[in-house]
Design a protein around this motif. Sequence first.
Motif, PDB file in Angstrom:
ATOM      1  N   GLY A 194      19.474  12.849 -23.632  1.00 18.08           N
ATOM      2  CA  GLY A 194      19.647  12.674 -22.200  1.00 18.08           C
ATOM      3  C   GLY A 194      18.558  11.806 -21.620  1.00 18.08           C
ATOM      4  N   VAL A 195      18.944  10.938 -20.677  1.00 15.39           N
ATOM      5  CA  VAL A 195      17.994  10.039 -20.011  1.00 15.39           C
ATOM      6  C   VAL A 195      18.209  10.158 -18.505  1.00 15.39           C
ATOM      7  CG1 VAL A 195      17.105   7.691 -19.805  1.00 15.39           C
ATOM      8  CG2 VAL A 195      18.105   8.452 -21.979  1.00 15.39           C
ATOM      9  N   SER A 196      17.229  10.733 -17.831  1.00 15.96           N
ATOM     10  CA  SER A 196      17.266  10.846 -16.372  1.00 15.96           C
ATOM     11  C   SER A 196      16.173   9.951 -15.808  1.00 15.96           C
ATOM     12  CB  SER A 196      17.045  12.304 -15.948  1.00 15.96           C
ATOM     13  OG  SER A 196      17.028  12.431 -14.544  1.00 15.96           O
ATOM     14  N   ALA A 197      16.561   8.767 -15.324  1.00 14.81           N
ATOM     15  CA  ALA A 197      15.590   7.744 -14.919  1.00 14.81           C
ATOM     16  C   ALA A 197      15.792   7.338 -13.470  1.00 14.81           C
ATOM     17  CB  ALA A 197      15.717   6.505 -15.816  1.00 14.81           C
ATOM     18  N   SER A 198      14.679   7.111 -12.788  1.00 10.61           N
ATOM     19  CA  SER A 198      14.729   6.620 -11.409  1.00 10.61           C
ATOM     20  C   SER A 198      13.662   5.545 -11.220  1.00 10.61           C
ATOM     21  CB  SER A 198      14.506   7.755 -10.411  1.00 10.61           C
ATOM     22  OG  SER A 198      13.207   8.313 -10.565  1.00 10.61           O
ATOM     23  N   VAL A 199      13.945   4.614 -10.312  1.00 11.19           N
ATOM     24  CA  VAL A 199      13.018   3.523  -9.984  1.00 11.19           C
ATOM     25  C   VAL A 199      13.017   3.347  -8.479  1.00 11.19           C
ATOM     26  CG1 VAL A 199      12.437   1.087 -10.333  1.00 11.19           C
ATOM     27  CG2 VAL A 199      13.562   2.359 -12.173  1.00 11.19           C
ATOM     28  N   SER A 200      11.836   3.154  -7.910  1.00  9.25           N
ATOM     29  CA  SER A 200      11.741   2.929  -6.468  1.00  9.25           C
ATOM     30  C   SER A 200      10.642   1.917  -6.167  1.00  9.25           C
ATOM     31  CB  SER A 200      11.465   4.239  -5.725  1.00  9.25           C
ATOM     32  OG  SER A 200      10.253   4.819  -6.173  1.00  9.25           O
ATOM     33  N   VAL A 201      10.744   1.307  -5.000  1.00  7.45           N
ATOM     34  CA  VAL A 201       9.733   0.361  -4.540  1.00  7.45           C
ATOM     35  C   VAL A 201       8.608   1.128  -3.859  1.00  7.45           C
ATOM     36  CG1 VAL A 201       9.244  -1.472  -2.885  1.00  7.45           C
ATOM     37  CG2 VAL A 201      11.262  -1.616  -4.317  1.00  7.45           C
ATOM     38  N   VAL A 202       7.373   0.841  -4.281  1.00  8.18           N
ATOM     39  CA  VAL A 202       6.201   1.409  -3.619  1.00  8.18           C
ATOM     40  C   VAL A 202       5.727   0.470  -2.517  1.00  8.18           C
ATOM     41  CG1 VAL A 202       3.813   2.160  -3.932  1.00  8.18           C
ATOM     42  CG2 VAL A 202       5.514   2.634  -5.699  1.00  8.18           C
ATOM     43  N   THR A 203       5.650  -0.809  -2.852  1.00  3.36           N
ATOM     44  CA  THR A 203       5.237  -1.840  -1.904  1.00  3.36           C
ATOM     45  C   THR A 203       6.210  -2.998  -2.006  1.00  3.36           C
ATOM     46  OG1 THR A 203       2.931  -1.249  -2.289  1.00  3.36           O
ATOM     47  CG2 THR A 203       3.348  -3.315  -1.122  1.00  3.36           C
ATOM     48  N   PRO A 204       6.843  -3.411  -0.902  1.00  2.00           N
ATOM     49  CA  PRO A 204       7.767  -4.546  -0.967  1.00  2.00           C
ATOM     50  C   PRO A 204       7.039  -5.836  -1.319  1.00  2.00           C
ATOM     51  CG  PRO A 204       8.013  -3.306   1.078  1.00  2.00           C
ATOM     52  CD  PRO A 204       6.751  -2.839   0.427  1.00  2.00           C
ATOM     53  N   GLU A 205       7.817  -6.860  -1.640  1.00  2.00           N
ATOM     54  CA  GLU A 205       7.235  -8.155  -1.930  1.00  2.00           C
ATOM     55  C   GLU A 205       6.461  -8.662  -0.718  1.00  2.00           C
ATOM     56  OE1 GLU A 205      10.001 -11.340  -2.426  1.00  2.00           O
ATOM     57  OE2 GLU A 205      11.536 -10.324  -1.287  1.00  2.00           O
ATOM     58  N   PRO A 206       5.424  -9.486  -0.925  1.00  2.00           N
ATOM     59  CA  PRO A 206       4.581  -9.961   0.176  1.00  2.00           C
ATOM     60  C   PRO A 206       5.354 -10.575   1.320  1.00  2.00           C
ATOM     61  CG  PRO A 206       3.587 -10.508  -1.917  1.00  2.00           C
ATOM     62  CD  PRO A 206       4.946  -9.948  -2.223  1.00  2.00           C
ATOM     63  N   ALA A 207       6.389 -11.346   1.044  1.00  2.00           N
ATOM     64  CA  ALA A 207       7.148 -11.983   2.119  1.00  2.00           C
ATOM     65  C   ALA A 207       7.794 -10.955   3.021  1.00  2.00           C
ATOM     66  CB  ALA A 207       8.214 -12.908   1.531  1.00  2.00           C
ATOM     67  N   SER A 208       8.316  -9.884   2.400  1.00  2.00           N
ATOM     68  CA  SER A 208       8.938  -8.827   3.187  1.00  2.00           C
ATOM     69  C   SER A 208       7.912  -8.105   4.038  1.00  2.00           C
ATOM     70  CB  SER A 208       9.636  -7.826   2.259  1.00  2.00           C
ATOM     71  OG  SER A 208      10.696  -8.434   1.580  1.00  2.00           O
ATOM     72  N   MET A 209       6.722  -7.865   3.460  1.00  2.00           N
ATOM     73  CA  MET A 209       5.672  -7.201   4.214  1.00  2.00           C
ATOM     74  C   MET A 209       5.219  -8.068   5.389  1.00  2.00           C
ATOM     75  SD  MET A 209       3.365  -5.461   1.220  1.00  2.00           S
ATOM     76  CE  MET A 209       2.382  -4.592   2.443  1.00  2.00           C
TER      77      MET A 209
END
Length: 234
Positions: A194-209
Motif C-alpha cells: 500500500g502507498v498512501s502519498a500526499s504532496v502540498s505546496v509550502v511556499t508558492p513560486e516567487p512570482a506568485s508570492m
Amino acid sequence: MLTAVFVTSALGSTAQAAFSTTLAGDFSSTNIGTWTYGYQTTLGTGFTLFDEYGTGTGTGGNYEFWRVAGGNPYLGIYHDLSGMTNLINGTESLPAGGVVQHPGPAAEYSVSRFTASTAGVYSFSVLFTGQDVAQPATTDVHVYVNNMQDSSGLINGTTTSQSFNNTISLAAGGTIDFAVGYGSNGNYFFDSTGVSASVSVVTPEPASMTMMGIGLASLAGYGVRRRNRTQTTA
C-alpha cells in the motif's frame, strides 16, 4: 483530492497560494499530468509509463488499475473504487479508497510519480504498508526527488510499514517518485504494498508570492484612501 487556493489582487491578477494532492484522491484514468504511473528497472532512470488502463471487480467491489498492456498482470498500480477493503488478484488487499503498488518479476519497480506544475517549496508525506493476505510482503520502498534518492526502507510483513516525509524545492517539471521493488528475497510473489502519498505546496513560486504581495499592498492602500476620504467628509 487535488485542491488549490487562489488569491486575487486588486489589480485583477490571480496567484496560486496553496496546493495539495493525494495519490489515491487524484488517481486518474489518463496517464498524464500531476500524477503518472509506470515502472523503472533502475531507480532514478528510465521511467516508462504504463500503457494499459482498466477496471475490475474484487470481493468488495470495483477497482481501477494501470499496468503494461499484454505484460505481467501483477506489475502495476491499483486503486480501490468500492470504498471498502477489496481483495483483488487473489491475495492483494486494497485498502478502502486506497492504492496498492506491485513490483514485477524482472525486478521492475512500480512507480507513482508526482510532477510539479510550478516552482516552489513542496512537502511530501508517504506511508508504505504490506498488503498481501497470503504471505508477508517483502519489498523495498523508496522516495526519489528529481531522480535522486531521498528516502528508502524495507517492508517485511503484512503489519509492517515505512513512513517518510520531507520538505524540498522543486522547479516546474520537478518530480517526486514513490517506488516499490521486490525486496531482498529476489522475487515478486505476494509483494502487494500500500502507498498512501500526499504532496502540498509550502511556499508558492516567487512570482506568485510577488503577485500576492502586490495584491495585499493594493488592498492596504485602498483601505488607507478610503479611511482618509471618510475622515475628510466627516
